[in-house]
Design a protein around this motif. Structure first.
Motif, short mmCIF file in Angstrom:
data_model
loop_
_atom_site.label_atom_id
_atom_site.label_comp_id
_atom_site.label_asym_id
_atom_site.label_seq_id
_atom_site.Cartn_x
_atom_site.Cartn_y
_atom_site.Cartn_z
N ALA A 42 0.82 -1.21 0.00
CA ALA A 42 0.00 0.00 0.00
C ALA A 42 0.86 1.26 0.00
CB ALA A 42 -0.93 -0.01 1.21
N ALA A 43 1.89 1.26 0.84
CA ALA A 43 2.77 2.42 0.90
C ALA A 43 3.47 2.66 -0.43
CB ALA A 43 3.80 2.23 2.02
N ARG A 44 3.84 1.58 -1.09
CA ARG A 44 4.51 1.72 -2.40
C ARG A 44 3.54 2.26 -3.45
NH1 ARG A 44 7.77 3.49 -5.34
NH2 ARG A 44 8.96 2.31 -6.87
N LEU A 45 2.29 1.85 -3.42
CA LEU A 45 1.29 2.36 -4.35
C LEU A 45 1.07 3.85 -4.15
CD1 LEU A 45 -1.39 -0.50 -4.26
CD2 LEU A 45 0.13 0.09 -6.16
N VAL A 46 1.02 4.29 -2.91
CA VAL A 46 0.85 5.71 -2.63
C VAL A 46 2.06 6.49 -3.15
CG1 VAL A 46 0.67 7.46 -0.82
CG2 VAL A 46 -0.70 5.37 -0.67
N GLU A 47 3.25 5.94 -2.95
CA GLU A 47 4.46 6.60 -3.47
C GLU A 47 4.40 6.74 -4.99
OE1 GLU A 47 7.75 4.28 -2.22
OE2 GLU A 47 7.61 4.85 -0.10
N LEU A 48 3.96 5.70 -5.67
CA LEU A 48 3.86 5.75 -7.13
C LEU A 48 2.85 6.80 -7.57
CD1 LEU A 48 3.84 1.92 -7.94
CD2 LEU A 48 5.63 3.56 -8.58
N ALA A 49 1.72 6.85 -6.89
CA ALA A 49 0.70 7.85 -7.24
C ALA A 49 1.21 9.25 -6.98
CB ALA A 49 -0.58 7.58 -6.45
N LYS A 50 1.87 9.44 -5.86
CA LYS A 50 2.38 10.76 -5.51
C LYS A 50 3.43 11.23 -6.52
CE LYS A 50 3.11 14.39 -2.84
NZ LYS A 50 2.11 15.50 -2.79
N THR A 84 3.49 10.69 -9.62
CA THR A 84 2.89 10.90 -10.94
C THR A 84 2.28 12.30 -11.01
OG1 THR A 84 2.38 8.54 -11.13
CG2 THR A 84 1.17 10.04 -12.57
N PHE A 85 2.51 13.02 -12.09
CA PHE A 85 1.94 14.35 -12.28
C PHE A 85 0.42 14.26 -12.20
CE2 PHE A 85 1.37 18.11 -15.39
CZ PHE A 85 1.37 19.02 -14.33
N TYR A 86 -0.20 15.17 -11.47
CA TYR A 86 -1.61 15.01 -11.13
C TYR A 86 -2.55 14.79 -12.32
CZ TYR A 86 -3.06 19.76 -12.45
OH TYR A 86 -3.38 20.90 -13.16
#
Length: 247
Positions: free
Chosen positions: A152-160, A162-164
């Motif tokens: 989960a933490a890695r998914l949030v990092e990936l999303a963060k 990424t340009f919005y």
């Protein structure tokens, strides 16, 4: 009857909002729109959506002007949550978890709520996924044991990272598979488990206004708005005959 102006766009369909609160619904706020609502006689302003990337954002001073004149100003979900956190000491009221997270400093970046969306004529359709929704959805997946906390933490990092305007579940899932993250049950769960945190807070703001005037244990802070050349220029642009609003 109090005049209520709501600035709403991609966060919640206006037809849905009207079923919660009868109000004067206007599009996402840009520079001058809150001032215009005050001049139009608004007693309550609900700020949910607002422009900020390629259109001048609503000024803090517009909101301060409204508060100084006794207008109730509430913010939630998107631009409203940001401005509410910034202007809470002056009496703007934040509603919902997103505004609270910005107020506490748990969230700090504008891109947490930023999205790309389509035009007003099409109802401001969402073309990207807000990061606050991604966070809330992934947190639910962890609680329901669909994702491991590390994944989960890695998914949030990936999303963060990424340009919005490019954030989407499809993109995030592709990135996760490319990195061989363990998301086996997550894609199927996502169809029913996705959390729309922004819409939840927007509805809460509408219900809060529908209940009636705000009641606070403390009187609103007193302050005097300082006039500047830029402020007077905005007054002249928004309302050429706005001499009555100068104080």
């Amino acid at each position: 009857m109090r005049r209520v102006v709501i600035h709403l766009g991609p966060t919640l369909p206006i037809d849905t909002a009207r079923r919660v609160l009868a109000a004067d619904y206007r599009g996402p706020a840009r520079c001058g729109d809150v001032l215009r609502a005050v001049l139009d006689g608004a007693a309550v302003i609900g700020l949910i959506d607002g422009y900020f990337h390629d259109v001048p954002a609503v000024w803090h001073k517009e909101i301060l002007h409204a508060l100084e004149r006794g207008v109730e100003v509430l913010g939630a979900a998107s631009m409203g949550a940001l401005r509410a956190a910034e202007l809470a000491p002056f009496g703007m009221v934040g509603v919902g978890r997103i505004a609270a997270a910005f107020t506490r400093g748990c969230l700090t970046d504008d891109d947490e709520v930023a999205v790309r969306h389509g035009p007003a004529a099409l109802g401001y359709p969402l073309l990207s996924e807000p990061l606050v929704n991604i966070r809330a959805t992934i947190s639910r997946a962890v609680r329901q044991e669909v994702l491991e906390p590390v994944t989960a933490a890695r998914l949030v990092e990936l999303a963060k990272s990424t340009f919005y305007p490019e954030r989407s579940w499809a993109r995030l899932l592709r990135q996760a598979r490319g990195l061989r993250l363990d998301i086996r049950a997550f894609p199927a769960w996502l169809a029913r488990g996705r959390v729309d945190a922004k819409a939840i807070d927007a509805r809460l703001l509408l219900r809060t206004i529908a209940r009636g005037p705000l009641r606070s244990a403390r009187p609103p802070p007193r302050f005097q708005l300082a006039h500047t050349e830029m402020w007077d220029a905005l007054l002249e642009r928004v309302a050429p005959a706005a001499g009555s609003v100068r104080s």
